[in-house]
Design a protein around this motif. Structure first.
Motif: not given
Length: 250
Positions: A118, A235, A165-166, A168, A116, A211, A208
């Motif tokens: 991130c 994950l 993708d993610i 943070l 992923h 989140w 995305y």
């Protein structure tokens, strides 16, 4: 039995209290997993003295890497605190040589966790700022993303075609603010929400999958965004992010 590798867990603010984290490790038998993400306010750079060192020593003795997002109740890591820049999972982090398994992500960096991409965006405004200042407690003027950090995030996303993708982050986009978690004694008209407003613009442009954020001390899921506090997310390599969340909470 073959050991499981490259499993990444996430949780919300810890504020220097790690009993529940240690308990989670024991209950899940996660000592072979390699990364545990704390979504801000880890409580490791708050006092600037031996109390921080004691907390770091507790985490250093655990066989896992701690990957921390910058919160608003802690100093930003840097050379003045004995931190050095390193590479971890494709992005830059701050780490102290004596505690190599404790890392703080550099804002605007993109990390590869379990395949992923991130993006990390730390920082937030402290609604207890004046309460802390009146009592001589710690507060830091650089708690929110600076114009330079914001420019970096936008530059990185532009180069990626506004796709990760993610995300943070510590706080959340404005439209996802959990009003039910607001402190009743705080006049919201006095709260600086410029970071949340900026994240709103980021979120509206961004493609995305998921989140994750902390900050509000609430456990809630809405659309693609999940607030973490005392709960956990996972994950892995093989499951979708949503399926992983479900398994981590069991």
């Amino acid at each position: 039995m073959e050991q499981v590798q490259n499993i990444v867990y996430l949780t919300g603010d810890t504020h220097g209290r790690f009993d529940r984290v240690i308990g989670f490790f024991v209950s899940k038998a996660v000592t072979t997993e390699n990364t545990f993400i704390i979504l801000g306010d880890a409580g490791l750079n708050y006092f600037g003295d031996g109390r921080d060192t004691l907390n770091k020593q507790v985490l250093f003795e655990l066989s896992i890497t701690f990957f921390c997002i910058h919160g608003n109740h802690e100093m930003r890591p840097g050379p003045e605190l004995g931190y050095e820049l390193r590479r971890y999972h494709g992005g830059q982090v701050w780490a102290q040589p004596e505690f190599p398994n404790i890392m703080f992500a550099v804002d605007g960096e993109v990390f590869d966790f379990c395949g992923h991409a991130c993006l990390v965006i730390g920082g937030a405004y402290s609604v207890d700022k004046y309460y802390r200042l009146a009592r001589g407690w710690h507060w830091w003027a650089d708690e929110q993303p600076s114009p330079e950090i914001k420019a970096k995030v936008e530059r990185v996303l532009s180069k990626r075609g506004w796709q990760v993708d993610i995300v943070l982050s510590h706080t959340c986009p404005l439209r996802y603010e959990p009003v039910e978690a607001f402190l009743p004694m705080v006049d919201q008209s006095t709260v600086d929400k410029s970071t949340e407003q900026w994240l709103d613009e980021i979120e509206r442009h961004l493609h995305y999958e998921r989140w994750y954020c902390g900050h509000y001390h609430i456990e809630k899921e809405i659309d693609k965004l999940r607030f973490l506090f005392n709960d956990y997310a996972l994950l892995p390599h093989t499951l979708s992010v949503t399926e992983a969340d479900a398994r981590a909470s069991r």
